[in-house]
Design an enzyme around this catalytic site. Structure first.
Site, mmCIF file in Angstrom:
data_model
loop_
_atom_site.group_PDB
_atom_site.id
_atom_site.type_symbol
_atom_site.label_atom_id
_atom_site.label_comp_id
_atom_site.label_asym_id
_atom_site.label_seq_id
_atom_site.Cartn_x
_atom_site.Cartn_y
_atom_site.Cartn_z
ATOM 1 N N GLU A 210 0.905 -1.184 0.081
ATOM 2 C CA GLU A 210 0.004 -0.281 0.160
ATOM 3 C C GLU A 210 0.787 1.088 -0.028
ATOM 4 O O GLU A 210 0.582 2.307 -0.606
ATOM 5 C CB GLU A 210 -1.124 0.057 1.289
ATOM 6 C CG GLU A 210 -2.121 -1.248 1.240
ATOM 7 C CD GLU A 210 -3.181 -0.915 0.074
ATOM 8 O OE1 GLU A 210 -2.921 0.142 -0.710
ATOM 9 O OE2 GLU A 210 -3.924 -1.948 0.125
ATOM 10 N N ASP A 355 -4.434 -9.793 -8.360
ATOM 11 C CA ASP A 355 -4.749 -8.951 -9.325
ATOM 12 C C ASP A 355 -3.399 -8.376 -10.025
ATOM 13 O O ASP A 355 -2.962 -8.384 -11.019
ATOM 14 C CB ASP A 355 -5.753 -8.108 -9.020
ATOM 15 C CG ASP A 355 -5.416 -7.487 -7.641
ATOM 16 O OD1 ASP A 355 -4.480 -7.625 -6.975
ATOM 17 O OD2 ASP A 355 -6.359 -6.501 -7.270
ATOM 18 N N GLU A 459 -18.124 -6.437 -2.697
ATOM 19 C CA GLU A 459 -16.836 -6.896 -2.732
ATOM 20 C C GLU A 459 -16.834 -8.276 -3.038
ATOM 21 O O GLU A 459 -15.851 -8.751 -3.726
ATOM 22 C CB GLU A 459 -16.472 -6.802 -1.229
ATOM 23 C CG GLU A 459 -14.896 -6.892 -1.089
ATOM 24 C CD GLU A 459 -13.807 -5.640 -1.622
ATOM 25 O OE1 GLU A 459 -12.967 -5.688 -1.231
ATOM 26 O OE2 GLU A 459 -14.784 -4.797 -2.333
ATOM 27 N N GLU A 478 -12.085 -0.104 -10.083
ATOM 28 C CA GLU A 478 -11.533 -1.114 -11.164
ATOM 29 C C GLU A 478 -12.512 -1.216 -12.174
ATOM 30 O O GLU A 478 -12.055 -1.166 -13.560
ATOM 31 C CB GLU A 478 -11.567 -2.653 -10.599
ATOM 32 C CG GLU A 478 -10.096 -2.682 -9.615
ATOM 33 C CD GLU A 478 -10.116 -2.029 -8.241
ATOM 34 O OE1 GLU A 478 -9.087 -1.867 -7.710
ATOM 35 O OE2 GLU A 478 -11.269 -1.584 -7.955
#
Length: 618
Positions: A210, A355, A459, A478
């Site tokens: 992050e 991902d 989610e 996304e």
């Protein structure tokens, strides 16, 4: 006359017997959907009586065994033998109706301007309230109009503490979005605030991933945009700027380096304390995306400052993960032990935990021109298509269910569960970059259908139950990102309608007193008091760019990519030795079908109705 009675009786008996067999074994065309009548015509049942192994074979159907009773047992998708003739169910969706064409085939310039203004207003409502009520804290609580920082009272609250490092996260993450919106003066003011107020000498334990994508990536992007007038926004240099953002980026990267020490595999620890390094109680497990999505930012930093250390450790981690893939399937798992190299999580998918690993293999190749990255990506993509992809072979032709990418066991390719998550909605955008636009169109249409049903992306969505498994929506970008990239690739007005629908849903269902709030539940639209930084850095950015045809990014002719956090990075000769033409050559060799149509629907109406039905829209 007696013989006629006998014939009629035999015919009645035969019809009755046929009905019994139909109801008992489900002999008939297999739709695999939930209709108002509570039985399913399922050709596959009789085949299971003949061959139990057929339930695990891969075919063009993934929608079998939809649970009529809605129980939550985990089951493997049933499959239909390719040998058995199957009546087409697509004829059910092939009607003379043309409401899809009427709704999606055009989008006026006036409406485009209106939506662009709406996206701009959305950004500034969130940004201005963050600066008013939250700065210098990391995030805005938009309901209470307060700032939010790390949860110091509960260090184990990693949902907060992995992201918030007490370093004005939202301001840093938003820097290049200000340039996208054309606000050079506010961009300069924000850069000055970062230089004057931000320090990484903090007793904060953050997730390496992050901190890398949100902070390091934004600092590097803003530095490049400030110092290189060849980029799309031209000369936006700040008087007196002396590479302070680059020095901040270097300082942060040095503080992240301890994560790569004392690990026998070279795969980094998931978290570091910015003052003291890896915490003594740190776990030895990390996800594939977290460890394998550092190469873009670390690689650019190394090339900007002339120190190969950062790219070397990031590339070593990628190679280590790659070496652990299954020999049988070529797939990777989602959680690995950094000391033993053993897979703790054996699920292979495209969503959370996986991902951006795939995304950065391709984008690293585009940026740096290293053929090793390209070879890894192509091998990974082939394994994904072979083992994760279910449904018919072609997006816009043929019989069977629409393409869907499922979660499987990395070692044998068997389905592990029946849910997909919202992070997977990035994948159509990645498929656009590799040139597989047809597959991108179908997967995007599936996610958009889910959005249309709930007004947001849950989610997790269970494709067998046709219902959310995890109900919250934290304003993720996304689906918007993939919508934007598909519009750039096709110029099809359908994607402008998708963007408008998303924009209006967010405005209607998440706007609160001081910003935009996370949806706690996509059905009842209850909210949580949090506005994550990616809403301003990505969601609003992609929505604005979708409707801004004249943006410098679209007009300059320069080449650039977006990082996984949506930060703009020009494709620069400084970052690679090979020419752009050399890098493009392998990409152009891919044998994906090209989309030449521009204003027809991207997906045939019958297939769009099919997808709508499969998510419970009709």
């Amino acid at each position: 006359m007696q013989w006629r009675s006998i014939v009629v009786g035999l015919l009645v008996l035969r019809v009755a017997l046929s009905c019994v067999l139909w109801l008992a074994f489900g002999l008939g065309p297999s739709w695999g959907f939930n209709f108002p009548i509570k039985f399913s015509f399922n050709l596959h049942k009789i085949e299971l009586l003949k061959n139990g192994d057929m339930a695990t074979s891969r075919t063009n159907a993934w929608s079998q065994n939809v649970y009529d009773n809605r129980d939550h047992q985990e089951k493997t998708c049933s499959k239909i033998s390719e040998n058995i003739p199957k009546k087409s169910y697509l004829s059910f969706f092939k009607t003379s109706r043309d409401e899809y064409d009427r709704k999606y085939s055009s989008f006026s310039d006036a409406l485009k301007i209106k939506m662009r203004g709406m996206a701009k207003d959305m950004f500034y409502f969130g940004y201005d309230n963050y600066m008013k009520y939250a700065f210098p804290e990391d995030e805005l609580n938009p309901i209470d109009c307060e700032g939010r920082g790390p949860d110091v009272l509960n260090p184990s609250n990693i949902n907060i503490n992995d992201v918030l490092g007490n370093y004005s996260l939202t301001l840093i993450d938003t820097l290049d979005t200000l340039l996208v919106l054309g606000n050079v003066s506010e961009f300069h003011r924000a850069v000055r605030l970062v230089i004057d107020t931000v320090s990484f000498d903090k007793d904060s334990t953050v997730q390496v991933f992050e901190a890398n994508i949100r902070i390091l990536g934004s600092l590097i992007s803003a530095h490049i945009l400030l110092t290189d007038p060849r980029h799309p926004f031209g000369d936006v240099g700040l008087e007196g700027y002396d590479d302070e953002l680059l020095r901040l980026a270097h300082d942060l990267a040095v503080r992240l380096l301890p994560a790569f020490e004392n690990t026998s595999t070279g795969i980094p620890y998931p978290r570091v304390n910015l003052k003291s390094g890896v915490p003594p109680d740190s776990i030895n497990e990390t996800c594939t995306a977290g460890a394998g999505s550092l190469l873009v930012e670390f690689g650019i930093l190394s090339r900007l400052i002339g120190d190969s250390t950062f790219e070397w450790v990031a590339r070593r981690a990628v190679r280590a993960l790659w070496s652990l893939r299954s020999n049988e399937t070529g797939l990777l798992g989602n959680v690995v032990n950094i000391q033993t190299g053993q897979w703790v999580g054996k699920q292979s998918g495209l969503g959370a935990g996986m991902d951006s690993f795939y995304e950065y293999l391709l984008k690293s190749y585009i940026l740096f021109g290293e053929k090793e990255d390209y070879r890894m990506f192509i091998a990974a993509y082939k394994s994904i298509q072979s083992h994760l992809r279910r449904g018919r072979e072609a997006c816009n032709e043929g019989e069977g269910d629409p393409p869907l990418y499922v979660n499987v066991n990395m070692f044998n390719g068997q389905i592990m569960n029946t849910w997909i998550d919202s992070l997977q909605a990035f994948f159509p955008g990645l498929q656009v970059l590799i040139g597989d636009v047809e597959n991108a169109i179908c997967l995007h249409a599936f996610y958009y259908a889910i959005w249309r049903r709930f007004g947001a992306l849950p989610e997790r969505y269970n494709w067998q139950l046709q219902a959310p498994d995890v109900h919250f929506y934290p304003l993720r970008p996304e689906l918007v990102e993939s919508t934007y990239l598909l519009y750039q690739a096709t110029k099809n007005p359908f994607y402008l309608h998708v963007g408008m629908h998303i924009l209006q849903s967010i405005e209607k269902d998440t706007k609160v007193k001081c910003g935009y709030a996370t949806l706690h539940h996509v059905v009842d639209k209850s909210k949580e008091d949090r506005m994550e930084s990616f809403f301003l850095s990505e969601t609003c950015k992609y929505l604005y760019l979708l409707f801004d045809e004249d943006n410098p990014l679209h007009k300059s002719g320069s080449r650039y990519i977006f990082t996984t956090e949506g930060h703009i990075v020009p494709i620069d000769l400084r970052f690679r030795e090979k020419t752009w033409e050399d890098i493009c050559a392998p990409l152009n060799e891919n044998k994906f079908s090209r989309v030449e149509r521009r204003f027809a629907l991207p997906l045939k109406s019958a297939y769009m109705r099919q997808i709508d039905h499969m998510v419970g829209l009709s």
